[in-house]
Every structure is written in structure tokens, then in C-alpha cells.
Design a protein around this motif. Structure first.
Motif, mmCIF file in Angstrom:
data_model
loop_
_atom_site.group_PDB
_atom_site.id
_atom_site.type_symbol
_atom_site.label_atom_id
_atom_site.label_comp_id
_atom_site.label_asym_id
_atom_site.label_seq_id
_atom_site.Cartn_x
_atom_site.Cartn_y
_atom_site.Cartn_z
ATOM 1 N N VAL A 16 0.838 -1.205 0.000
ATOM 2 C CA VAL A 16 0.000 0.000 0.000
ATOM 3 C C VAL A 16 0.872 1.254 0.000
ATOM 4 O O VAL A 16 0.602 2.208 -0.727
ATOM 5 N N GLY A 17 1.936 1.251 0.781
ATOM 6 C CA GLY A 17 2.840 2.407 0.826
ATOM 7 C C GLY A 17 3.522 2.666 -0.508
ATOM 8 O O GLY A 17 3.649 3.824 -0.933
ATOM 9 N N LEU A 18 3.944 1.598 -1.184
ATOM 10 C CA LEU A 18 4.562 1.767 -2.502
ATOM 11 C C LEU A 18 3.554 2.304 -3.514
ATOM 12 O O LEU A 18 3.888 3.177 -4.322
ATOM 13 N N ALA A 19 2.334 1.798 -3.456
ATOM 14 C CA ALA A 19 1.302 2.302 -4.369
ATOM 15 C C ALA A 19 1.057 3.788 -4.129
ATOM 16 O O ALA A 19 0.935 4.568 -5.074
ATOM 17 N N PHE A 37 -0.774 -2.435 -13.182
ATOM 18 C CA PHE A 37 -0.836 -3.893 -13.265
ATOM 19 C C PHE A 37 0.025 -4.554 -12.181
ATOM 20 O O PHE A 37 -0.340 -5.616 -11.670
ATOM 21 N N LYS A 38 1.125 -3.939 -11.804
ATOM 22 C CA LYS A 38 1.921 -4.473 -10.691
ATOM 23 C C LYS A 38 1.116 -4.411 -9.399
ATOM 24 O O LYS A 38 1.057 -5.388 -8.642
ATOM 25 N N VAL A 39 0.496 -3.271 -9.139
ATOM 26 C CA VAL A 39 -0.296 -3.127 -7.912
ATOM 27 C C VAL A 39 -1.462 -4.117 -7.930
ATOM 28 O O VAL A 39 -1.744 -4.769 -6.922
ATOM 29 N N LEU A 40 -2.117 -4.267 -9.073
ATOM 30 C CA LEU A 40 -3.206 -5.244 -9.192
ATOM 31 C C LEU A 40 -2.728 -6.658 -8.868
ATOM 32 O O LEU A 40 -3.449 -7.437 -8.244
ATOM 33 N N SER A 41 -1.520 -6.968 -9.287
ATOM 34 C CA SER A 41 -0.994 -8.319 -9.051
ATOM 35 C C SER A 41 -0.728 -8.591 -7.574
ATOM 36 O O SER A 41 -0.549 -9.740 -7.178
ATOM 37 N N GLN A 42 -0.721 -7.551 -6.763
ATOM 38 C CA GLN A 42 -0.436 -7.707 -5.333
ATOM 39 C C GLN A 42 -1.688 -7.943 -4.495
ATOM 40 O O GLN A 42 -1.591 -8.243 -3.300
ATOM 41 N N ILE A 43 -2.857 -7.842 -5.097
ATOM 42 C CA ILE A 43 -4.103 -7.984 -4.330
ATOM 43 C C ILE A 43 -4.150 -9.323 -3.593
ATOM 44 O O ILE A 43 -4.572 -9.382 -2.447
ATOM 45 N N GLY A 44 -3.705 -10.368 -4.230
ATOM 46 C CA GLY A 44 -3.790 -11.701 -3.643
ATOM 47 C C GLY A 44 -2.912 -11.932 -2.426
ATOM 48 O O GLY A 44 -3.155 -12.863 -1.660
ATOM 49 N N ILE A 45 -1.894 -11.107 -2.218
ATOM 50 C CA ILE A 45 -0.999 -11.337 -1.081
ATOM 51 C C ILE A 45 -1.384 -10.531 0.149
ATOM 52 O O ILE A 45 -0.829 -10.739 1.220
ATOM 53 N N PRO A 52 -9.168 -2.286 1.112
ATOM 54 C CA PRO A 52 -9.767 -0.976 0.825
ATOM 55 C C PRO A 52 -8.721 0.112 0.551
ATOM 56 O O PRO A 52 -8.889 0.914 -0.374
ATOM 57 N N SER A 53 -7.641 0.110 1.301
ATOM 58 C CA SER A 53 -6.581 1.104 1.074
ATOM 59 C C SER A 53 -5.924 0.909 -0.280
ATOM 60 O O SER A 53 -5.640 1.874 -0.989
ATOM 61 N N LEU A 54 -5.689 -0.345 -0.641
ATOM 62 C CA LEU A 54 -5.057 -0.619 -1.926
ATOM 63 C C LEU A 54 -5.987 -0.251 -3.082
ATOM 64 O O LEU A 54 -5.549 0.351 -4.065
ATOM 65 N N VAL A 55 -7.256 -0.581 -2.954
ATOM 66 C CA VAL A 55 -8.226 -0.235 -4.005
ATOM 67 C C VAL A 55 -8.299 1.278 -4.167
ATOM 68 O O VAL A 55 -8.345 1.788 -5.291
#
Length: 82
Positions: A16-19, A37-45, A52-55
Motif C-alpha cells: 500500500v505504501g509503494l502504491a 498492473f503491478k499493484v493489481l498483481s499484489q491484491i492476492g498477497i 480498501p486502502s489498496l483499491v
């Protein structure tokens, strides 16, 4: 620099901080797509409580004009609900 960052493994605690940080970096639309696409690929981890923060960060990144990412973002989010 963006390419190297996007090919690196991101520890779960930094996603989340990197995003958020990448949201503030001036990058081309092509590189922005790579970031999204990199951030999207991180959803699963991530744990569910961090999603919610990542979205939110993904929506802000997508709003910068990376065309073609909205559908991918919507698909991933819908798959996450199953």
C-alpha cells in the motif's frame, strides 16, 4: 527505475505504501499502466483488511489516465468478491 521496481518482489507490508508513493511520481502513461498492473498483481498477497486502502490507491492511479486499466481493475475486484 519504474521497470525495476515493478519487476521486484514487494513485501506484503510495503504494497500500500509503494502504491501511494508511486501515485506521486511523474511517469508516462505507458509506465503508469505497468505500475497499475503491478499493484493489481499484489491484491492476492494482502490481508482483506488492507484491500480498501489498496483499491483506493488503484483508483487514484487509474484516474491519472492509464487507459485500458479500468476494465482490468473492475475484473480483478469482481473476482476478489467470489
Amino acid at each position: 527505475m519504474i521497470e525495476r521496481l515493478c519487476t521486484a518482489t514487494w513485501p506484503r507490508s510495503t504494497v500500500v505504501g509503494l502504491a501511494k508513493t508511486l501515485r506521486d511520481v511523474q511517469i508516462s502513461k505507458a509506465r503508469l499502466r505497468t505500475v497499475i498492473f503491478k499493484v493489481l498483481s499484489q491484491i492476492g498477497i494482502l490481508p482483506v483488511d488492507e484491500l480498501p486502502s489498496l483499491v483506493y490507491q488503484l483508483l487514484l492511479l487509474s484516474g491519472r489516465g492509464a487507459y485500458g486499466c479500468g476494465k482490468s481493475l473492475a475484473n480483478v475486484l469482481c473476482l476478489s468478491c467470489d
